[in-house]
Scaffold this motif. Structure first.
Motif, mmCIF file in Angstrom:
data_model
loop_
_atom_site.group_PDB
_atom_site.id
_atom_site.type_symbol
_atom_site.label_atom_id
_atom_site.label_comp_id
_atom_site.label_asym_id
_atom_site.label_seq_id
_atom_site.Cartn_x
_atom_site.Cartn_y
_atom_site.Cartn_z
ATOM 1 N N ALA A 125 -44.838 -67.950 40.200
ATOM 2 C CA ALA A 125 -44.047 -69.440 41.135
ATOM 3 C C ALA A 125 -44.943 -69.883 42.979
ATOM 4 O O ALA A 125 -44.715 -71.165 42.610
ATOM 5 C CB ALA A 125 -42.362 -68.496 41.777
ATOM 6 N N ALA A 126 -45.666 -68.735 42.842
ATOM 7 C CA ALA A 126 -45.795 -69.190 44.265
ATOM 8 C C ALA A 126 -47.117 -69.697 44.113
ATOM 9 O O ALA A 126 -47.750 -71.028 44.144
ATOM 10 C CB ALA A 126 -46.326 -68.519 45.193
ATOM 11 N N LEU A 127 -47.988 -69.851 42.551
ATOM 12 C CA LEU A 127 -48.536 -70.372 41.971
ATOM 13 C C LEU A 127 -48.438 -71.999 41.495
ATOM 14 O O LEU A 127 -49.445 -72.304 41.840
ATOM 15 C CB LEU A 127 -49.557 -69.919 41.237
ATOM 16 N N ILE A 128 -47.437 -72.298 40.988
ATOM 17 C CA ILE A 128 -46.517 -72.987 40.989
ATOM 18 C C ILE A 128 -46.509 -74.372 42.064
ATOM 19 O O ILE A 128 -47.356 -75.641 41.516
ATOM 20 C CB ILE A 128 -45.134 -73.095 39.800
ATOM 21 N N LEU A 129 -46.012 -73.774 43.222
ATOM 22 C CA LEU A 129 -46.084 -74.483 43.666
ATOM 23 C C LEU A 129 -46.532 -74.910 44.859
ATOM 24 O O LEU A 129 -46.996 -76.141 45.241
ATOM 25 C CB LEU A 129 -45.181 -73.561 45.019
ATOM 26 N N ARG A 130 -48.304 -73.931 44.743
ATOM 27 C CA ARG A 130 -48.696 -74.316 45.531
ATOM 28 C C ARG A 130 -49.850 -75.753 44.674
ATOM 29 O O ARG A 130 -50.884 -76.474 45.209
ATOM 30 C CB ARG A 130 -49.726 -73.041 45.121
ATOM 31 N N LEU A 131 -49.543 -75.509 43.274
ATOM 32 C CA LEU A 131 -50.951 -76.607 42.456
ATOM 33 C C LEU A 131 -50.279 -77.373 42.615
ATOM 34 O O LEU A 131 -50.352 -78.801 42.219
ATOM 35 C CB LEU A 131 -50.338 -76.161 41.172
ATOM 36 N N ALA A 132 -48.170 -77.442 42.357
ATOM 37 C CA ALA A 132 -48.011 -78.682 42.739
ATOM 38 C C ALA A 132 -47.969 -79.746 44.134
ATOM 39 O O ALA A 132 -47.730 -80.608 44.274
ATOM 40 C CB ALA A 132 -46.200 -78.549 43.012
ATOM 41 N N GLN A 133 -48.051 -78.359 45.618
ATOM 42 C CA GLN A 133 -47.791 -79.494 46.595
ATOM 43 C C GLN A 133 -49.485 -79.831 46.607
ATOM 44 O O GLN A 133 -50.112 -80.685 47.582
ATOM 45 C CB GLN A 133 -48.309 -77.868 47.440
#
Length: 277
Positions: A17-25
């Protein structure tokens, strides 16, 4: 079910989840003109709030683990690695790869002039060498723990070998902060700093088990935090050296977290001596 299985699954899902959010950011959360976070964007606060929530949940899950400090058992009894050897070996291999690639890249570029603000080649060679050597020094303990009780009576790896990994992480942390601190956008490199900080503490706590002073709850929290932060840092696209380092730490501590066998009973007398043996 092992009492660390739920914590391991939560850590893996939290890291994804943290990886996906960071990619989106990284894709839409930063302004292309200024490099700063876009004002009013939900990703400006969604990622840090999610990381805080994951950290809080991780803390309470770790607190629920049975724990005895100090643990009287041998290192190979605290970590039952038979079911997670693949993760650990992948993590060790990536750490060695990270250090080796950094050393080779410095040697290949040593003939040319240094760019402005770049670190000296000798410092980078030392950083890469320490990382590769730290991965190699982890390997004997992984193999010893994978044998479990079958390693009784055999010569075990020296505990001091585990001290090289936290030293390598601290050294790299200092270098990263020195090179990235001039960036006015703290959010652009804060995850990298946090990931290296957690990895340094997690490796130090791992070494504590070999010296008979490990704390399973503290180790579980630091390991889970390292996995989540390292997974999120992979979205920054820092290069092969950094991605191999963060990927190696994530695999390594996820495997250790799954293999951890906390001791839940208060041992006295003969039971304590049996656990030590």
């Amino acid at each position: 079910m092992k009492n660390t299985t739920a914590l391991t699954v939560f850590t893996a899902v939290g890291g994804a989840a943290a990886l996906i959010l960071r990619l989106a950011q990284e894709r839409i959360g930063f302004s292309a003109e200024t490099g700063l976070l876009v004002p009013g964007s939900p990703l400006t606060w969604l990622l840090p709030v999610s990381l805080i929530a994951l950290g809080a949940a991780l803390f309470f899950l770790a607190r629920c683990l049975p724990s005895r400090h100090p643990d009287p058992r041998a290192f190979e009894d605290i970590f039952s690695i038979q079911g997670s050897a693949t993760l650990l070996l992948c993590g060790v291999a990536l750490l060695i790869l990270s250090g080796a690639v950094e050393v080779l890249s410095v040697l290949a570029d040593s003939a040319g002039p240094l760019p402005a603000g770049a670190l000296p080649s000798a410092v980078l060679l030392l950083s890469g060498g320490l990382t590769a050597l730290a991965g190699l020094c982890l390997l004997p303990h992984v193999l010893s723990a994978s044998r479990g009780r079958r390693s009784r009576g055999r010569r075990t790896a020296p505990p001091a070998l585990l001290l090289l990994a936290p030293a390598a992480m601290v050294f790299r942390l200092v270098l990263v902060y020195r090179t990235r601190s001039s960036n006015p956008t703290l959010s652009a490199y804060a995850l990298e700093i946090l990931a290296l900080s957690f990895a340094s503490l997690a490796f130090f706590q791992l070494a504590s088990f070999a010296f008979g002073d490990g704390n399973p709850r503290v180790f579980s929290f630091l390991s889970g935090g390292t996995v989540i932060l390292c997974a999120a840092s992979l979205a920054d696209g820092l290069g092969l050296v950094e991605n191999a380092l963060f990927g190696g730490c994530a695999f390594f501590f996820l495997g250790l977290l799954y293999s951890l066998q906390p001791l839940s009973v208060r041992l006295r007398g003969d039971a304590y001596e049996e656990a030590k043996r």
